[in-house]
Design a protein around this motif. Sequence first.
Motif, PDB file in Angstrom:
ATOM      1  N   GLU A 164       0.826  -1.206   0.000  1.00 36.70           N
ATOM      2  CA  GLU A 164       0.000   0.000   0.000  1.00 36.70           C
ATOM      3  C   GLU A 164       0.864   1.261   0.000  1.00 36.70           C
ATOM      4  O   GLU A 164       0.539   2.253  -0.670  1.00 36.70           O
ATOM      5  N   ALA A 165       1.984   1.223   0.728  1.00 37.99           N
ATOM      6  CA  ALA A 165       2.888   2.372   0.768  1.00 37.99           C
ATOM      7  C   ALA A 165       3.532   2.599  -0.593  1.00 37.99           C
ATOM      8  O   ALA A 165       3.634   3.737  -1.070  1.00 37.99           O
ATOM      9  N   TRP A 166       3.974   1.519  -1.237  1.00 33.78           N
ATOM     10  CA  TRP A 166       4.579   1.660  -2.567  1.00 33.78           C
ATOM     11  C   TRP A 166       3.554   2.161  -3.581  1.00 33.78           C
ATOM     12  O   TRP A 166       3.890   2.954  -4.476  1.00 33.78           O
ATOM     13  N   ASP A 167       2.314   1.709  -3.453  1.00 33.07           N
ATOM     14  CA  ASP A 167       1.263   2.187  -4.361  1.00 33.07           C
ATOM     15  C   ASP A 167       1.056   3.689  -4.214  1.00 33.07           C
ATOM     16  O   ASP A 167       0.878   4.403  -5.202  1.00 33.07           O
ATOM     17  N   GLU A 168       1.062   4.171  -2.975  1.00 27.22           N
ATOM     18  CA  GLU A 168       0.871   5.601  -2.744  1.00 27.22           C
ATOM     19  C   GLU A 168       2.068   6.389  -3.285  1.00 27.22           C
ATOM     20  O   GLU A 168       1.902   7.450  -3.894  1.00 27.22           O
ATOM     21  N   PHE A 169       3.273   5.862  -3.068  1.00 28.05           N
ATOM     22  CA  PHE A 169       4.473   6.517  -3.581  1.00 28.05           C
ATOM     23  C   PHE A 169       4.417   6.651  -5.098  1.00 28.05           C
ATOM     24  O   PHE A 169       4.850   7.660  -5.666  1.00 28.05           O
TER      25      PHE A 169
ATOM     26  N   GLN B  65       6.225  11.510  -0.867  1.00 28.70           N
ATOM     27  CA  GLN B  65       6.769  12.183  -2.042  1.00 28.70           C
ATOM     28  C   GLN B  65       8.142  11.672  -2.451  1.00 28.70           C
ATOM     29  O   GLN B  65       8.577  11.887  -3.574  1.00 28.70           O
ATOM     30  N   SER B  66       8.866  11.015  -1.559  1.00 27.08           N
ATOM     31  CA  SER B  66      10.165  10.424  -1.886  1.00 27.08           C
ATOM     32  C   SER B  66      10.445   9.306  -0.902  1.00 27.08           C
ATOM     33  O   SER B  66       9.792   9.197   0.143  1.00 27.08           O
TER      34      SER B  66
ATOM     35  N   ARG C  40      24.967   7.497   1.892  1.00 32.36           N
ATOM     36  CA  ARG C  40      25.927   7.943   0.875  1.00 32.36           C
ATOM     37  C   ARG C  40      25.260   8.176  -0.482  1.00 32.36           C
ATOM     38  O   ARG C  40      25.762   8.925  -1.304  1.00 32.36           O
ATOM     39  N   HIS C  41      24.145   7.512  -0.703  1.00 35.44           N
ATOM     40  CA  HIS C  41      23.526   7.531  -2.027  1.00 35.44           C
ATOM     41  C   HIS C  41      22.104   8.096  -1.990  1.00 35.44           C
ATOM     42  O   HIS C  41      21.291   7.785  -2.871  1.00 35.44           O
ATOM     43  N   LEU C  42      21.815   8.956  -1.034  1.00 36.08           N
ATOM     44  CA  LEU C  42      20.464   9.477  -0.882  1.00 36.08           C
ATOM     45  C   LEU C  42      19.937  10.122  -2.151  1.00 36.08           C
ATOM     46  O   LEU C  42      18.825   9.835  -2.603  1.00 36.08           O
ATOM     47  N   LEU C  43      20.715  11.028  -2.713  1.00 38.83           N
ATOM     48  CA  LEU C  43      20.240  11.785  -3.866  1.00 38.83           C
ATOM     49  C   LEU C  43      20.023  10.869  -5.063  1.00 38.83           C
ATOM     50  O   LEU C  43      19.010  10.970  -5.765  1.00 38.83           O
ATOM     51  N   PHE C  44      20.955   9.964  -5.307  1.00 40.24           N
ATOM     52  CA  PHE C  44      20.819   9.021  -6.421  1.00 40.24           C
ATOM     53  C   PHE C  44      19.599   8.131  -6.234  1.00 40.24           C
ATOM     54  O   PHE C  44      18.811   7.923  -7.162  1.00 40.24           O
ATOM     55  N   LEU C  45      19.421   7.604  -5.038  1.00 42.87           N
ATOM     56  CA  LEU C  45      18.297   6.705  -4.782  1.00 42.87           C
ATOM     57  C   LEU C  45      16.963   7.430  -4.912  1.00 42.87           C
ATOM     58  O   LEU C  45      16.000   6.882  -5.453  1.00 42.87           O
ATOM     59  N   ALA C  46      16.925   8.679  -4.424  1.00 45.56           N
ATOM     60  CA  ALA C  46      15.689   9.460  -4.548  1.00 45.56           C
ATOM     61  C   ALA C  46      15.342   9.664  -6.021  1.00 45.56           C
ATOM     62  O   ALA C  46      14.176   9.538  -6.425  1.00 45.56           O
TER      63      ALA C  46
ATOM     64  N   SER D  67      12.019   8.257 -10.680  1.00 54.10           N
ATOM     65  CA  SER D  67      11.905   8.035 -12.119  1.00 54.10           C
ATOM     66  C   SER D  67      10.854   6.983 -12.444  1.00 54.10           C
ATOM     67  O   SER D  67      10.407   6.872 -13.600  1.00 54.10           O
ATOM     68  N   LEU D  68      10.441   6.218 -11.455  1.00 48.05           N
ATOM     69  CA  LEU D  68       9.408   5.204 -11.670  1.00 48.05           C
ATOM     70  C   LEU D  68       8.013   5.814 -11.654  1.00 48.05           C
ATOM     71  O   LEU D  68       7.038   5.152 -12.028  1.00 48.05           O
TER      72      LEU D  68
END
Length: 373
Positions: free
Chosen positions: A20-25, A35-36, A57-63, A68-69
Motif C-alpha cells: 500500500e505504501a509503494w502504491d501511494e508513492f 513524495q520520496s 551515501r547515495h540518498l540523492l541518487f536513490l531518490a 523516475s518510476l
Amino acid sequence: MSVATGASPDAAFSLIASPEAWDEFAKPVPAVGYQSIVAMVRMGHLRVEGDVLEFGRHLLFLAQLFASLRTVDKSMSEQDARGPEEPMIEPVVGRYLRLDLDGRPHRIYFEEAGQGIPLVCLHTAGADGRQYRALLNDRGITARFRVIAFDLPWHGKSSPPPGFERERYRLTTDLYVDTVMAVCRALKLEQPVVMGCSIGGRAVLHLALRHGNYFRAAIGLQSATHADPGADTRLRDLGILHRPDVHGQEAAAGSVACLIAPTSPEAEKWETLWHYMQGGPGIFLGDLHYYFTDGDLRNGLLDGLDTRRCPLHLLTGEYDISATPALTAELAKLVKATSFRVMEGLGHFPMSENPAQFRKYLLPVLERIADAG
C-alpha cells in the motif's frame, strides 16, 4: 548495477515498505509523506535494513532512481525551463557589506531590488540568498517593497571570519539575531519587514521577541517552535552531512529533497537543491544546531511575543514534513498569529521550489502589511 526480483543475499541494505505504501508513492501526486523514499523513511512508512550509512551515501541518487518510476506531467515540470526571447539584465543589484560582528570583521554579500518598505529575507539552513531570486525579480512586489536578501556569514558569497580554519561553525540564537540586526542597522533600514524560511522562519520569532518594536511585521515561512526529527533519526545520528567518507553536499541535497512538493517544477526543484550542493563543509550541520537544539522555543519564551506590537504572518507548505502544518498551527494558536495559511502544492522551500505558487499566498500578506502603514 542490475535489477532482479527477490532479495539479494549480498545487498548492502534493503528498503522495506508495504504494498500500500509503494502504491501511494507511485501515484503522480502522492500524499504528504510519500513524495520520496527519504520522506517515507522519515515518516515511518519505509524501513531501511542493513548498512544505513551506505544508504546515506547515495540518498540523492536513490531518490532520483525511485522518483523516475513515477509518472509525471512533463509539461508541468518543464514549464519554467524556457528562457526569455531576448537577452535581458535582471534588476537585481549585488553588493558586499563590511562590518564587525562580535568584534570580528566580516564581509557579507547581499542582493536587493525595488523601493519602498524594506523586506529583509532570511534563507534556509545550508543555503543562501539565491533562494529569493524570484521575489527580487517580481515587479509586482518590488514596486512597493525594497527586497533585500543577504547570505549569512559562511554561506553563499559571504566570507567566514578570519581564523575560521581553526574553529567549528555552529549557529546559535544569539549569533543569528545579532547578525540580522547588525545588517539591518548597517543598511540603515527603518521599520523593515523580516521574512525567513526554515531556520529563518524560527529566527523571525526570536527577532519579534527581542526586537519587536523595530520591525513593521514578521513573516514566518515554515515556522514552528521546533523541528520534527522524523521516525528514523539514524542518518542524522551518523552525521552524514560532515564526515570524510561521505560527500557532504550531495548528502545535504539528498536529505532535503524529500521536503519539496512533488508538483514543484523540475527546474526550480533542482536549482533549490543545487544551492545545497554548493555549501561549505559542515555549514549545513552547523545551522541544524540552531534548528534542532539552540533555537528550540519549547521553553516558555513565546509567552512574551506580542503580535499586536509586531504582527506575525505564518505560511507553511503542505508537503513539509519538518516544520509541518500541524506544528505551525500549534504555533499560530500559541502566539495568536496575525494570520496563518497552509500553502497547497508547496513544501519546505516555497520561495524557490515553486515561486509562482508561493506568490499567490505571499501577495495578500504583503498587501495587508503595506496597507497597514
